[in-house]
Design a protein around this motif. Structure first.
Motif, PDB file in Angstrom:
ATOM      1  N   ILE A  97      -8.323 -25.232  14.450  1.00 38.28           N
ATOM      2  CA  ILE A  97      -8.976 -25.468  13.168  1.00 38.28           C
ATOM      3  C   ILE A  97      -9.533 -26.882  13.273  1.00 38.28           C
ATOM      4  CG2 ILE A  97      -6.862 -26.271  12.023  1.00 38.28           C
ATOM      5  CD1 ILE A  97      -7.993 -24.910   9.436  1.00 38.28           C
ATOM      6  N   THR A  98     -10.782 -27.045  12.903  1.00 46.01           N
ATOM      7  CA  THR A  98     -11.474 -28.321  13.066  1.00 46.01           C
ATOM      8  C   THR A  98     -11.903 -28.863  11.710  1.00 46.01           C
ATOM      9  OG1 THR A  98     -12.300 -27.545  15.204  1.00 46.01           O
ATOM     10  CG2 THR A  98     -13.390 -29.464  14.256  1.00 46.01           C
TER      11      THR A  98
ATOM     12  N   ASN B 212     -10.387 -36.776  10.370  1.00 47.93           N
ATOM     13  CA  ASN B 212     -11.810 -37.084  10.359  1.00 47.93           C
ATOM     14  C   ASN B 212     -12.601 -35.916  10.909  1.00 47.93           C
ATOM     15  OD1 ASN B 212     -11.751 -39.734   9.255  1.00 47.93           O
ATOM     16  ND2 ASN B 212     -10.877 -40.432  11.177  1.00 47.93           N
ATOM     17  N   GLN B 213     -13.892 -35.921  10.653  1.00 49.81           N
ATOM     18  CA  GLN B 213     -14.758 -34.865  11.141  1.00 49.81           C
ATOM     19  C   GLN B 213     -14.580 -34.718  12.649  1.00 49.81           C
ATOM     20  OE1 GLN B 213     -18.875 -35.408  10.157  1.00 49.81           O
ATOM     21  NE2 GLN B 213     -19.463 -33.411  10.934  1.00 49.81           N
ATOM     22  N   GLY B 214     -14.351 -33.479  13.096  1.00 49.13           N
ATOM     23  CA  GLY B 214     -14.177 -33.190  14.515  1.00 49.13           C
ATOM     24  C   GLY B 214     -12.735 -33.157  14.975  1.00 49.13           C
TER      25      GLY B 214
ATOM     26  N   LEU C  26      -0.461 -27.676  14.387  1.00 49.68           N
ATOM     27  CA  LEU C  26       0.029 -28.772  15.233  1.00 49.68           C
ATOM     28  C   LEU C  26      -1.097 -29.745  15.521  1.00 49.68           C
ATOM     29  CD1 LEU C  26       1.984 -26.689  17.912  1.00 49.68           C
ATOM     30  CD2 LEU C  26       2.961 -27.972  15.992  1.00 49.68           C
ATOM     31  N   SER C  27      -0.753 -31.013  15.587  1.00 50.41           N
ATOM     32  CA  SER C  27      -1.719 -32.026  16.025  1.00 50.41           C
ATOM     33  C   SER C  27      -1.941 -31.867  17.526  1.00 50.41           C
ATOM     34  CB  SER C  27      -1.188 -33.429  15.732  1.00 50.41           C
ATOM     35  OG  SER C  27      -0.058 -33.686  16.563  1.00 50.41           O
ATOM     36  N   GLU C  28      -2.925 -32.569  18.048  1.00 53.09           N
ATOM     37  CA  GLU C  28      -3.197 -32.542  19.495  1.00 53.09           C
ATOM     38  C   GLU C  28      -1.964 -32.981  20.282  1.00 53.09           C
ATOM     39  OE1 GLU C  28      -5.061 -32.156  23.134  1.00 53.09           O
ATOM     40  OE2 GLU C  28      -6.051 -31.673  21.248  1.00 53.09           O
ATOM     41  N   ALA C  29      -1.314 -34.057  19.851  1.00 54.04           N
ATOM     42  CA  ALA C  29      -0.133 -34.566  20.572  1.00 54.04           C
ATOM     43  C   ALA C  29       0.998 -33.547  20.568  1.00 54.04           C
ATOM     44  CB  ALA C  29       0.332 -35.887  19.960  1.00 54.04           C
TER      45      ALA C  29
ATOM     46  N   THR D 280     -13.909 -23.267   3.664  1.00 52.71           N
ATOM     47  CA  THR D 280     -14.832 -23.315   4.795  1.00 52.71           C
ATOM     48  C   THR D 280     -15.765 -24.517   4.765  1.00 52.71           C
ATOM     49  OG1 THR D 280     -16.348 -21.822   3.648  1.00 52.71           O
ATOM     50  CG2 THR D 280     -14.739 -20.818   5.160  1.00 52.71           C
ATOM     51  N   ASN D 281     -15.862 -25.191   3.641  1.00 56.15           N
ATOM     52  CA  ASN D 281     -16.661 -26.411   3.616  1.00 56.15           C
ATOM     53  C   ASN D 281     -15.882 -27.602   4.196  1.00 56.15           C
ATOM     54  OD1 ASN D 281     -14.963 -26.299   1.283  1.00 56.15           O
ATOM     55  ND2 ASN D 281     -16.153 -27.957   0.363  1.00 56.15           N
ATOM     56  N   LEU D 282     -14.563 -27.457   4.341  1.00 58.45           N
ATOM     57  CA  LEU D 282     -13.720 -28.537   4.861  1.00 58.45           C
ATOM     58  C   LEU D 282     -13.182 -28.260   6.261  1.00 58.45           C
ATOM     59  CD1 LEU D 282     -11.627 -29.337   1.659  1.00 58.45           C
ATOM     60  CD2 LEU D 282     -13.613 -30.586   2.549  1.00 58.45           C
ATOM     61  N   TRP D 283     -12.921 -26.999   6.560  1.00 60.99           N
ATOM     62  CA  TRP D 283     -12.275 -26.627   7.827  1.00 60.99           C
ATOM     63  C   TRP D 283     -13.007 -25.463   8.488  1.00 60.99           C
ATOM     64  CZ3 TRP D 283      -8.601 -29.949   9.245  1.00 60.99           C
ATOM     65  CH2 TRP D 283      -7.929 -30.660   8.251  1.00 60.99           C
TER      66      TRP D 283
END
Length: 159
Positions: free
Chosen positions: A90-91, A32-34, A55-58, A136-139
């Motif tokens: 990367i967000t 999701n966004q963010g 990698l994910s946050e976890a 760049t429109n997605l990430w």
């Protein structure tokens, strides 16, 4: 996964390696966004390449808590092993942003200096495969590292 590449040729060239980097088949997930994902690179490098491995946050928190396992659990080849690593983010800029996840495969590599010596990694952590990370429109990729990790161990090379 093929449709996420810019061209059929890119999919044919890169997709087999991406799929084979895992010991499990990639599973489609959404961000999701963010939502942030993390890229660990040898110190001094950046994340401007199209490399899909994040990698994910976890998973990132697990690596931070176990830095001596970084190379082993992420299956890093000897060419990517370093004394220090920079961490970038990367967000996701959109909801329902598609990526894939799989378990990092163990690796086996012959060392260049002595062909009978092998470098092995165990793999085992979950990798997030962001194939369209250059869109760049997605990430949004960070331009500076958020921190530096120091594993404080050397890779084990042996039979």
């Amino acid at each position: 996964m093929r449709a996420m590449y810019n061209t059929v040729s890119d999919a044919d060239n890169f997709l087999p390696g991406v799929v084979n980097s895992g010991s499990t088949n990639p599973v489609k997930v959404t961000a999701n966004q963010g939502d942030k994902f993390y890229k660990i690179v040898p110190k001094g490098n950046n994340i401007n390449s199209p490399s899909p491995y994040y990698l994910s946050e976890a998973e990132y928190q697990w690596i931070k808590a176990n830095p001596s396992q970084l190379e082993q659990k992420l299956g890093l080849p000897l060419s990517s092993v370093n004394a220090e690593y920079d961490v970038f983010t990367i967000t996701s800029k959109a909801n329902n942003n598609v990526l894939f996840q799989s378990t990092v495969a163990p690796t086996k590599q012959f060392a260049n200096a002595t062909p009978n010596v092998v470098y092995n990694t165990t793999g085992g952590r979950t990798q997030s495969l962001i194939i369209n990370n250059g869109k760049t429109n997605l990430w949004e990729k960070s331009t500076a590292p958020i921190e530096t990790l120091t594993p404080n161990s050397l890779p084990q090379i042996g039979n």
